[in-house]
Design an enzyme around this catalytic site. Structure first.
Site: not given
Ligand code: GDP
Ligand code: IMO
Ligand code: MG
Length: 424
Positions: A16, A39-40, A223, A299, A332
């Site tokens: 994202k 979140a990370g 998330q 995270t 990919d």
């Protein structure tokens, strides 16, 4: 562009952050609506990698107003650390605003997150231990402390004292842990207050005015759909609402103010933390995807569980978030796999299940039904036009569109800002 919501349509980490960074180049406002530093979001821009947990990924665009909405739970120490990191790397953070209603994460939330996980034993959730669940619990219990309280010294001191007194009883008497010192917390947080004051405001007004003025606004999801407190794989979920509906409550806008809802998926599936995952791979293909795709948590650094693309869950995300299109990232990573599988439904005994089941017990009885497709060879990271993709990669994308009943608008062929194909 108008207003676009970007959400995760699997179990998080769909890429994202990268998509927000790309779209933010045309956006005037980027808004986070829920979650916290669980979140990370990794963004690779101008040859540098940034790992953002709380700051909206639009921050890398100097002209974009970045908002941390009322629905986010903010750990001030983490946020200030992130702002320092950005400033040290030459990124201006002057365009950040934090909603005065956003709830604050305290050390007792982190402590309780860890202790409750230990107490759950084998049935632990595998949380990030950042205090997210306990902070949202306080919000729902109506004892939470908000940014506007932090800006009011006397009120803040009173609220922290009351909370610490109660939390220490729980930490010590229920979990047998060691209580925390209220004065230490007050001193630490009043220090944060000084630094945060200039960012705190009523962002719902800013947002309303921006939308009314016809500005391009992006809502940055955190998330993913299957981690949603209501619609995810409960109880193996987070404590907030990552689906598109969460954006309204988490930023103070109405549903009529949203023009597009974009879901981000990976070309396969990953999950970090515990809980059901029907298409999980336990063989060398799973390991290959993990290594090639660098599937380790941003995270927590935990290895991500990897599996085949599950059309049942993505279709569920399309339905529950009203997705107008999806972005398929990391295609990919699937290069050089001879036969690629897609889950098209589940088999439960003699029954064929097409819709994601609400009960985990039912889900446990489900076996994925796979369709097999031929893979493609070689690196596709340099490709920028849809027609230049290998035939089998195009067939794979078109199959996803059909199975999930949604248009694929973009395809990611690498982590870079430019490694992106616009389709149609
Ligand atoms: P988020 O939480 O949804 O923002 O996703 P994360 O940043 O946690 O994880 C996605 C990872 O995949 C990051 O390391 C990205 O740099 C990387 N990534 C995103 N899109 C692509 C892509 O199309 N190909 C490859 N190889 N990596 C990608
Ligand atoms: P982004 O925004 C992947 C998972 C945790 C755990 C569960 C509950 O990077 O996609 P919590 O600490 O929220 O109470 O943990 O939710 N989780 C995520 N998994 N990506 C995320 O965010 C996540 N945020 C929470 O691993 O299983
Ligand atoms: Mg992530």
């Amino acid at each position: 562009m108008a207003t676009k919501v970007v959400i995760g349509a699997q179990w998080g980490d769909e890429g994202k952050g990268k998509i927000i960074d790309i779209l933010a180049q045309q956006a005037e406002v980027v808004v986070r609506s829920q979650g916290g530093n669980n979140a990370g979001h990794t963004v690779e821009a101008n040859g540098q990698q940034y790992k953002l947990h709380l700051t909206p990924s639009g921050i890398l665009n100097p002209n974009t107003l970045c908002i941390i909405g009322n629905g986010v739970v903010v750990d001030p120490g983490i946020l200030l650390g992130e702002l320092d990191m950005l400033q040290a790397r030459g990124v201006s953070t002057d365009n950040l605003k934090i909603d005065a209603r956003a709830h604050i994460i305290f050390p007792y939330h982190r402590e309780l997150d860890g202790l409750s996980e230990i107490a759950r034993g084998k049935s632990d959730i595998g949380t990030t231990k950042k205090g997210i669940g306990p902070a949202y619990m306080d919000k729902a219990e109506r004892s939470g402390i908000r940014m506007c309280d932090l800006m009011n010294r006397e009120l803040f001191i009173e609220k922290v004292k009351a909370n610490v007194e109660l939390k220490n009883k729980i930490i010590e008497k229920v979990y047998g842990g060691t209580g925390l010192n209220a004065d230490d917390i007050i001193e630490e947080y009043l220090g944060y207050a000084k630094k945060l004051r200039k960012y705190v405001t009523d962002t719902t007004v800013l947002l309303y005015e921006a939308i009314k003025a016809g500005k391009n606004v992006l809502f940055e999801g955190a998330q993913g759909t299957l981690l949603d407190l209501d619609l995810g794989t409960y109880p193996y979920v987070t404590s907030s609402h990552p689906i598109s509906g969460g954006v309204c409550v988490g930023t103070g806008i109405g549903p009529t103010m949203i023009d597009e809802c974009i879901g981000v998926v990976k070309a396969y599936t990953t999950r970090v933390g515990k809980g059901p995952f029907p298409t999980e791979l336990f063989d060398e293909i799973g390991d290959q995807i993990r290594e090639k795709g660098h599937e380790y948590g941003t995270t927590t650094g935990r290895p991500r569980r990897c599996g085949w693309f599950d059309a049942v869950i993505v279709k569920y995300a399309v339905r529950t978030s009203g997705l107008t299109s999806i972005v398929v990232n990391k295609i990919d990573t699937l290069g050089d796999i001879k036969k690629i599988k897609i889950c098209v439904g589940y088999r439960k005994g003699n029954e064929i299940i097409k819709e994601f089941p609400p009960s985990l017990e039912e889900l446990e009885l489900c076996e994925p039904i796979y369709e097999e497709m031929d893979g493609w060879e070689g690196d596709i990271g340099h490709i920028r036009r849809y027609e230049d993709l290998p035939e089998n990669a195009k067939k794979y994308i078109e199959r996803i569109e059909k199975l999930c009943d949604v248009r694929v608008g973009m395809i990611g062929v690498g982590p870079g800002r430019d490694q992106n194909i616009i389709k149609d």
